[in-house]
Every structure is written in C-alpha cells, then in structure tokens.
Scaffold this motif. Structure first.
Motif, mmCIF file in Angstrom:
data_model
loop_
_atom_site.group_PDB
_atom_site.id
_atom_site.type_symbol
_atom_site.label_atom_id
_atom_site.label_comp_id
_atom_site.label_asym_id
_atom_site.label_seq_id
_atom_site.Cartn_x
_atom_site.Cartn_y
_atom_site.Cartn_z
ATOM 1 N N LEU A 1 5.016 17.238 3.428
ATOM 2 C CA LEU A 1 4.557 16.906 4.789
ATOM 3 C C LEU A 1 3.241 16.144 4.754
ATOM 4 O O LEU A 1 3.040 15.173 5.481
ATOM 5 N N THR A 2 2.356 16.588 3.869
ATOM 6 C CA THR A 2 1.076 15.902 3.706
ATOM 7 C C THR A 2 1.330 14.469 3.270
ATOM 8 O O THR A 2 0.701 13.517 3.754
ATOM 9 N N MET A 3 2.287 14.329 2.350
ATOM 10 C CA MET A 3 2.601 13.008 1.821
ATOM 11 C C MET A 3 3.127 12.101 2.932
ATOM 12 O O MET A 3 2.749 10.947 3.052
ATOM 13 N N LEU A 4 4.001 12.667 3.767
ATOM 14 C CA LEU A 4 4.593 11.889 4.861
ATOM 15 C C LEU A 4 3.505 11.390 5.806
ATOM 16 O O LEU A 4 3.511 10.239 6.248
ATOM 17 N N LYS A 5 2.561 12.297 6.090
ATOM 18 C CA LYS A 5 1.463 11.947 6.976
ATOM 19 C C LYS A 5 0.619 10.813 6.377
ATOM 20 O O LYS A 5 0.298 9.833 7.053
ATOM 21 N N TYR B 1 0.838 -1.214 0.000
ATOM 22 C CA TYR B 1 0.000 0.000 0.000
ATOM 23 C C TYR B 1 0.873 1.265 0.000
ATOM 24 O O TYR B 1 0.508 2.285 -0.555
ATOM 25 N N GLN B 2 2.069 1.162 0.627
ATOM 26 C CA GLN B 2 2.951 2.335 0.656
ATOM 27 C C GLN B 2 3.509 2.628 -0.739
ATOM 28 O O GLN B 2 3.585 3.779 -1.162
ATOM 29 N N ASN B 3 3.877 1.585 -1.452
ATOM 30 C CA ASN B 3 4.340 1.792 -2.824
ATOM 31 C C ASN B 3 3.254 2.429 -3.673
ATOM 32 O O ASN B 3 3.519 3.280 -4.517
ATOM 33 N N ILE B 4 2.018 2.006 -3.432
ATOM 34 C CA ILE B 4 0.921 2.558 -4.229
ATOM 35 C C ILE B 4 0.691 4.032 -3.881
ATOM 36 O O ILE B 4 0.479 4.861 -4.759
ATOM 37 N N LEU B 5 0.791 4.345 -2.594
ATOM 38 C CA LEU B 5 0.673 5.748 -2.180
ATOM 39 C C LEU B 5 1.707 6.623 -2.893
ATOM 40 O O LEU B 5 1.457 7.781 -3.216
ATOM 41 N N ALA C 1 0.341 7.307 8.256
ATOM 42 C CA ALA C 1 -1.000 6.961 8.742
ATOM 43 C C ALA C 1 -2.003 7.179 7.621
ATOM 44 O O ALA C 1 -2.679 8.196 7.553
ATOM 45 N N PRO C 2 -2.091 6.219 6.717
ATOM 46 C CA PRO C 2 -2.987 6.388 5.561
ATOM 47 C C PRO C 2 -4.445 6.517 5.995
ATOM 48 O O PRO C 2 -4.865 5.852 6.943
ATOM 49 N N SER C 3 -5.153 7.391 5.319
ATOM 50 C CA SER C 3 -6.560 7.587 5.668
ATOM 51 C C SER C 3 -7.377 6.381 5.205
ATOM 52 O O SER C 3 -6.938 5.615 4.344
ATOM 53 N N LYS C 4 -8.562 6.277 5.791
ATOM 54 C CA LYS C 4 -9.443 5.173 5.439
ATOM 55 C C LYS C 4 -9.777 5.248 3.944
ATOM 56 O O LYS C 4 -9.796 4.233 3.250
ATOM 57 N N SER C 5 -10.005 6.464 3.471
ATOM 58 C CA SER C 5 -10.424 6.583 2.067
ATOM 59 C C SER C 5 -9.264 6.226 1.130
ATOM 60 O O SER C 5 -9.464 5.597 0.087
ATOM 61 N N ASP C 6 -8.025 6.609 1.503
ATOM 62 C CA ASP C 6 -6.876 6.200 0.679
ATOM 63 C C ASP C 6 -6.765 4.676 0.636
ATOM 64 O O ASP C 6 -6.568 4.083 -0.418
#
Ligand SMILES: Nc1ncnc2c1ncn2[C@@H]1O[C@H](COP(=O)(O)OP(=O)(O)O)[C@@H](O)[C@H]1O
Ligand SMILES: [Mg+2]
Length: 250
Positions: free
Chosen positions: A110-114, A96-100, A118-123
């Motif tokens: 910074l937004t990306m790091l967050k 999932y991190q690779n996909i992000l 801690a990926p959001s439910k919608s992501d």
C-alpha cells in the motif's frame, strides 16, 4: 563479502552449476563470461538469493543464505540491485515510476502504491539525482517507451542506484546495443561503482570489453568455473571458449 563453497544447482535432472567456489570482496568490479547455457544467469541469481543452491554453502555478508527467514532474505535483497537481461522496465510507465519500482520490495504494497501514484518531493529529488548520475536528468517525466535503447539502459542503472545498493548484479545489460553504446555503459557503471564503492558483477558476451574494463574476469562453461583471473588476456579467453565458437552470447 559473498562466499560460495562447492555450490551445485540442479533443475530436475539438469545440472546448471556444479562445484562452484567463489569469494567476492566489497567493491570488486567483475565480469562473467561463458557460452549460452553455461550458467551465468543461474549464478547471478544465487548472488542475490533469488535462487538457493541444491547443495553447497552460500554466504552473503556473513549470513548463511539458506537458513535466513523470509524477512531477513527480503532485507538482504533490498541492498543487492539486479538488472535483468531485458532490463525489466515497464515501457508504458514514466521513467520516474520505473525507478520507484527499484524499491518495490522495500515497502508494504500500500505504501508502494501511494508512492507510485503520488511520489513525495524527496523521492522525486532522489530520482532526479540518480538520473543525473546516469546522464539523463531531463527524462524524469518521459514515458519510458519513447526513450532510445541506450537511454533505457541508463534508466535501468538509475533504478538500481535508487535502491542504494552495496552490490549491483547485471545480466548482459549491454548485449542488445551497439559496441560504442556498450562501452559507454560499462564505463558509466565502472565510474559509479568506483565512486560509491559498489560491488558489480556483470555478465557480458564481449571479451574485449571484459578484458579492457574489468580487473577480474570469471568464466563459466557447462556450469563449471573454468576461469577466475585478475590478469586476463583476450587470446587466453578466446581460446578457452573456442570450442563453443558461436560466440559467447547468453
Ligand atoms: N528456471 C530454470 N528451470 C530449468 N532449467 C533452467 C532454469 N534456469 C536455467 N536453467 C538451465 O540451466 C542451464 C544454465 O542456464 P543459464 O544460467 O540461463 O545460462 P546462461 O545465462 O549462461 O545462458 C541451462 O541448461 C538452462 O536451460
Ligand atoms: Mg543468461
């Protein structure tokens, strides 16, 4: 949609592309063939403005690329997914991190790091959806290195889809796998692209696959466009590249 007129690209004294004219319409499914060093990667990198031409005109979605501001360039690139030759996955990260990372250019770092930590439910839901599309929804939380070569290819496609792109550029994504796997990958991309009206340009070294699956085949040789056919046949393509007989591997 993408328009190249008399494009030349020089790296020092090395002319990687010369006199390239090309029109690409939305929704086309195009393969790009040519011997190693013929300019396939260089051409693909122009199509997402990663490279700017030394001379000639490059227009993407009506925008003259060399005159775009950095912000406009970034916005343009967000909608054009690029799958590099080595897939560009970080093997120690979770799937999932690779996909992000497909959206790394879309947000402030910074937004990306967050999002990353801690990926959001919608992501996560969207990631699950794109993994489902490529047939491996159960791999969401797996470490990427534990996946097979074919599954990693699917992650690379899922990462591209997560960008919600209008265009996917793929640089020999099937060159390192066996023929059956290469075929299923091309079939998968074709199905997804057709369903979502995504334009695809894929460089490929297998002439058989190019002819079977792609309604349009473009051929490069020594930086020049030597073929642009909507009814390619295998013999014609093979003879076109006969002189460089050590295969079309790029
Ligand atoms: N960043 C670069 N710097 C210098 N030369 C390059 C660079 N990228 C490509 N080239 C040269 O441009 C030519 C075309 O390369 P490339 O586009 O990678 O071909 P292909 O993908 O078909 O194998 C080659 O001669 C290559 O050495
Ligand atoms: Mg290449």
């Amino acid at each position: 949609m993408i328009h190249l007129s008399d494009i030349t690209k020089e790296f020092g004294s090395n002319k990687a592309l010369s006199g390239i004219n090309l029109e690409i319409e939305a929704g086309e499914f195009i393969s790009l063939i040519g011997p190693s060093g013929s300019g396939k990667t260089t051409l693909l990198r122009h199509l997402n403005a990663q490279h700017l031409p030394t001379s000639g005109t490059l227009t993407i979605h009506g925008e003259h690329v060399p005159t775009l501001s950095p912000k406009a360039l970034k916005a343009l690139r967000c909608k054009i997914a690029y799958i590099p030759q080595d897939l560009g996955l970080v093997s120690s990260l979770k799937v999932y991190q690779n996909i992000l990372l497909g959206k790394v250019g879309h947000f402030h770092s910074l937004t990306m790091l967050k999002k990353f930590l801690a990926p959001s439910k919608s992501d996560l839901e969207t990631i699950h959806q794109v993994l489902n599309t490529v047939g491996i929804p159960e791999k969401l939380y797996d470490t990427t290195s534990t996946l097979s070569g074919g599954q990693q290819q699917r992650v690379a496609v899922a990462r591209a889809l997560f960008q919600n792109p209008h265009t996917i550029l793929a640089d020999e994504p099937v060159s390192a796998v066996d023929p059956a796997r290469a075929k299923s990958m091309v079939e998968l991309l074709k199905e997804i692209a057709t369903k979502n009206n995504i334009t695809v340009l894929m460089s490929i070294h297998n002439i058989g696959l190019a002819v079977e699956y792609f309604p349009r085949v473009i051929g490069l040789r020594k930086g020049k466009l030597v073929l642009d056919s909507t009814s390619p046949n295998e013999q014609e393509l093979a003879s076109l590249f006969e002189l460089d007989s050590q295969d079309l591997i790029g």
